[in-house]
Design an enzyme around this catalytic site. Sequence first.
Site, PDB file in Angstrom:
ATOM      1  CG  ASP A 169      -2.274   0.538   0.978  1.00 36.49           C
ATOM      2  OD1 ASP A 169      -2.286   1.887   0.539  1.00 36.49           O
ATOM      3  OD2 ASP A 169      -3.342   0.217   1.203  1.00 36.49           O
ATOM      4  CG  HIS A 240      -4.488   2.266  -1.930  1.00 34.93           C
ATOM      5  ND1 HIS A 240      -4.480   2.799  -0.662  1.00 34.93           N
ATOM      6  CD2 HIS A 240      -5.797   2.380  -2.283  1.00 34.93           C
ATOM      7  CE1 HIS A 240      -5.685   3.218  -0.514  1.00 34.93           C
ATOM      8  NE2 HIS A 240      -6.410   2.818  -1.579  1.00 34.93           N
ATOM      9  CD  GLU A 303     -10.009   4.086  -0.687  1.00 29.34           C
ATOM     10  OE1 GLU A 303     -11.131   4.130  -0.062  1.00 29.34           O
ATOM     11  OE2 GLU A 303      -9.182   3.448  -0.325  1.00 29.34           O
TER      12      GLU A 303
END
Length: 536
Positions: A169, A240, A303
């Site tokens: 991440d 990420h 995201e």
Amino acid sequence: MLPLPTSTTPAPTGNPFLLTGTTAITAPESLTAVALLLQAALRPATGLELPLRTEGSICLEIDDALAEEGYRLVVDADSVRLTGGSAAGVFRSVQTLLQLLPADIHRRAAVEGASRAVAPVTIEDTPRFGWRGAMLDVVRHFLPKHDVLRFIDLMALHKLNTLHLHLTDDQGWRVEILRYPRLTEVGAWRRETQVGADPASPSDGRPHGGYYTQADIREIVAYAAARFITVVPEIETPGHAQAAIAAYPELGVSGEPMEVFTRWGINPTVLNAEDATVQFFRNVLEEVMDLFPAPFIGVGGDECPREQWKADPRTQERMAELGLKEEADIQSWFIGRLEETVTARGRRVFGWDEILEGDLSTDAVVASWRGMAGARAAIARGNDVVACPDDQVYLDYRQSEDPGEPIPVAIPLTVSDVYAFAPVPEGLTEAEERHVLGGQANIWTEHMDSPRTIDYFAFPRLCAVAEVLWSGPGGAYDDFADRLQDHLPRLDALGVEYRRESGPLPWQQRPGVPGRPASREEREAHIAELVATITS
Ligand code: ACM
């Protein structure tokens, strides 16, 4: 018992089976490993040897007529028969047998005066879902290998069978990749960590990090496999990914050096759309697939902000070269390229429901996290689904309305809320229902800085998730709650620091550290906006 078996029939009369100094275990060669795990589970607290012999009174066997993970457990005064549809089914029956003994069976040293009697009973049991999972985020806070193995044991106790490891991440890269050593030399460490969920929260000024060597990963995978748990790895792309960019700046849009991210929240930093970047992640996935035999390989996809791609002339040029109309298309292009690598090895791509925002092969498995909109859309498109809706099974969400909950985020999810988890959307045909492989609880660790805190957030809510996925949704909560009272002493014996019904114990609180609580209405409005692109 927890999860609740399909059927339990106590014998109306008859003496219990007694574990004694002469009790032995019998198993065919194909079940020796399971027999040794049973022996190892029973030995410490009983102090009994329980050797493997040809004529033992505890018999392990396979019956092909049973479902793969299903089993039949028959106890009478003279014997215990553990019959599974496969070795996995026998292993699940071992967990049930442990639950027929006092909770002290889980202690690691002999317990004086503890009962070693098992009341006569016949139990028939089959799981409702094939994917009964938990996702562990080992990035936001590194979970040492020892604690991953302990978590696997706790999953096994609850008959869970899929551990989704979120390995990379913005805030860290946690798996050694031999071809790209800087991913862990640089990417596994961050300078400091935000403490609290408020964007203005201070940082702690304390370095944090860690990673699993390839030997560690092989150990984790084998340890899980011995307990019939599949470890599904996840390498996040194309958002990420700041830890990878910190290690190799050429993967980023600007190419400029940057540090491993030290803040929480959605980060604008994303991967660039160069062929070399795709190739880099293909090479990473090749090593990941060497390490993880799982049929599913996570590629992330959630995201991914598009601002950097919009503002970058080179990315715009790439879009023209590739014939991509919008920035959103870069994301599905990227995932599609990685999918080629995954499918070439006979595996299937597993990604968050944002992967539905563009073209997607029907082979891909979608983790529906923004509620169940992703599940419905994926099923309509013929994709398989793992249900992990945030408003039902996000175990980082606060556990009550009590402002004393540690760093309280999002909506309250009590044990009874989680027990209402419905992995299958309503109104599906039988064929459509088969697209729901099962579900999983997600444990994001931004605000869980130690294994003790993971215990607090995961338990006992994970017990409720496990029961829904094994026994099926729609169970009676009151009955579950009663059985949970009998189950908690097992967690006590194992040293699990679960949340008490009364709320956090003093040392489980985080006074003064801000959370970001939301009401259900606020959360629903937010999610409805997010999923608009996949439902339309
Ligand atoms: C997610 O919670 N961002 C998958």
